[in-house]
Design a protein around this motif. Structure first.
Motif, PDB file in Angstrom:
ATOM      1  N   ASP A  43       3.099   1.855   5.152  1.00 44.01           N
ATOM      2  CA  ASP A  43       3.550   3.243   5.143  1.00 44.01           C
ATOM      3  C   ASP A  43       4.709   3.388   4.159  1.00 44.01           C
ATOM      4  OD1 ASP A  43       5.868   2.300   6.407  1.00 44.01           O
ATOM      5  OD2 ASP A  43       5.295   3.052   8.397  1.00 44.01           O
ATOM      6  N   LEU A  49       0.224  -1.382   8.075  1.00 44.25           N
ATOM      7  CA  LEU A  49      -0.682  -0.584   8.901  1.00 44.25           C
ATOM      8  C   LEU A  49      -1.711  -1.517   9.540  1.00 44.25           C
ATOM      9  CD1 LEU A  49      -1.408   2.515   6.625  1.00 44.25           C
ATOM     10  CD2 LEU A  49       0.442   2.185   8.274  1.00 44.25           C
ATOM     11  N   THR A  50      -2.136  -1.186  10.744  1.00 43.58           N
ATOM     12  CA  THR A  50      -3.018  -2.068  11.485  1.00 43.58           C
ATOM     13  C   THR A  50      -4.011  -1.280  12.329  1.00 43.58           C
ATOM     14  OG1 THR A  50      -3.061  -3.653  13.334  1.00 43.58           O
ATOM     15  CG2 THR A  50      -1.136  -2.251  13.165  1.00 43.58           C
ATOM     16  N   THR A  53      -3.236   0.548  15.845  1.00 39.45           N
ATOM     17  CA  THR A  53      -2.907   1.966  16.005  1.00 39.45           C
ATOM     18  C   THR A  53      -3.811   2.876  15.176  1.00 39.45           C
ATOM     19  OG1 THR A  53      -1.160   1.610  14.354  1.00 39.45           O
ATOM     20  CG2 THR A  53      -0.490   1.632  16.657  1.00 39.45           C
ATOM     21  N   HIS A  54      -4.396   2.343  14.107  1.00 41.55           N
ATOM     22  CA  HIS A  54      -5.267   3.146  13.241  1.00 41.55           C
ATOM     23  C   HIS A  54      -6.671   2.535  13.276  1.00 41.55           C
ATOM     24  CE1 HIS A  54      -1.579   5.058  11.869  1.00 41.55           C
ATOM     25  NE2 HIS A  54      -1.106   3.878  11.534  1.00 41.55           N
ATOM     26  N   SER A 116      -4.924   6.926   1.323  1.00 40.86           N
ATOM     27  CA  SER A 116      -4.242   7.985   2.077  1.00 40.86           C
ATOM     28  C   SER A 116      -5.215   9.078   2.495  1.00 40.86           C
ATOM     29  CB  SER A 116      -3.107   8.580   1.238  1.00 40.86           C
ATOM     30  OG  SER A 116      -2.103   7.622   0.969  1.00 40.86           O
ATOM     31  N   ILE A 121      -3.435   9.076   6.314  1.00 42.64           N
ATOM     32  CA  ILE A 121      -2.078   8.537   6.488  1.00 42.64           C
ATOM     33  C   ILE A 121      -1.472   8.370   5.100  1.00 42.64           C
ATOM     34  CG2 ILE A 121      -0.706   6.619   7.424  1.00 42.64           C
ATOM     35  CD1 ILE A 121      -3.334   5.755   8.907  1.00 42.64           C
ATOM     36  N   CYS A 123       0.009   6.342   2.691  1.00 42.42           N
ATOM     37  CA  CYS A 123       0.175   4.887   2.629  1.00 42.42           C
ATOM     38  C   CYS A 123       0.074   4.380   1.197  1.00 42.42           C
ATOM     39  CB  CYS A 123      -0.852   4.196   3.517  1.00 42.42           C
ATOM     40  SG  CYS A 123      -2.584   4.522   3.089  1.00 42.42           S
TER      41      CYS A 123
END
Length: 268
Positions: A43, A49-50, A53-54, A116, A121, A123
């Motif tokens: 982020d 990012l993983t 959670t995503h 993104s 997100i 990113c």
């Protein structure tokens, strides 16, 4: 039970938390297989990012080509992108994986925009340069090894019989890709890998250093991106120790070499 232990599958995950790739052979280096988790999405603060959670990250497919990664997605109609291995790298930023902070190179704003839009997100894509030495915890290292953007260890080994045993307890079976191993082997009894220390796979020596603690990521279906309570709930009922749920063994490579599907595994 056939006690001959052989490599059944080899998996590489070039971009952390995206879909893995099954290969017939792979180059063994200190940080993990060649190309293993050397790229990562972060982020704007540099935090990784993983799928934890995503969950939709599971739906982004990565393929190894001769001189680039080919990345495509099931999420929308975005065109595939090619990420060259020899791309001239952008500036460095500090990134974070769990308790570790390290320098990584930004790859290209075009790829940032693609990811993104696909993930919804804001990113950025980064790559780990050779100059970044992220050390394995001294509690487990043998020769002060470095590791890539993996959670903490270069190699994860799981026996097919271990998954078969777990599936015998589930109402709906799961596939091995839930557990994101690097090396899957056939033969032996379920959880025989729990007792390993020093092993030779093909011509390469490995040291098995600790069991792998599992988290909610294994509850994400790698084909649909959907999350449920299994198989973590069932695994926790019989594979919990000190409040952690274990499945598979983490290992270090003690030398470089090449592994191939079909290689024998010897206990030293």
């Amino acid at each position: 039970m056939n006690e001959t232990l052989r490599v059944q599958d080899i998996f590489i995950y070039p971009i952390k938390s995206l879909k893995g790739i099954r290969v017939e052979s792979a180059k063994v280096i200190e940080r993990g297989f060649q190309y293993y988790r050397r790229w990562m999405l972060v982020d704007r603060e540099g935090l990784f990012l993983t799928q934890r959670t995503h969950h939709q990250m599971a739906l982004i497919q990565v393929e190894l080509q001769d001189n680039h990664l080919l990345v495509s997605t099931q999420i929308n109609q975005a065109n595939p992108i090619q990420i060259p291995f020899d791309l001239k790298l952008q500036s460095q930023i500090e990134v974070e994986v769990w308790d570790d902070r390290m320098l990584a190179n930004l790859v290209d704003p075009t790829f940032d925009q693609w990811f993104s839009e696909v993930l919804g997100i804001d990113c950025r894509l980064v790559v780990m340069p050779e100059s970044t030495q992220r050390k394995v915890s001294s509690k487990y290292s043998v020769n002060s090894e470095s590791v890539s953007f993996a959670d903490g260890m270069p190699y994860l080994i799981i026996g097919q019989e271990s998954l078969n045993h777990l599936n015998s307890k589930l109402t709906q079976e799961v596939t091995m890709n839930r557990f994101r191993p690097n090396i899957v082997f056939s033969g032996g009894e379920s959880y025989t890998e729990d007792n390993w220390k020093n092993i030779k796979i093909g011509d390469v020596d490995f040291c098995v250093v600790k069991p792998c603690a599992r988290c909610v990521l294994i509850t994400v279906d790698q084909e649909t991106g959907e999350k449920s309570k299994e198989p973590l709930r069932t695994l926790a009922s019989y594979r919990t120790l000190n409040n952690k749920v274990y499945f598979g063994q983490n290992a270090l490579a003690l030398q470089e070499g090449v592994l191939q599907v079909g290689d024998s595994i010897q206990l030293i």
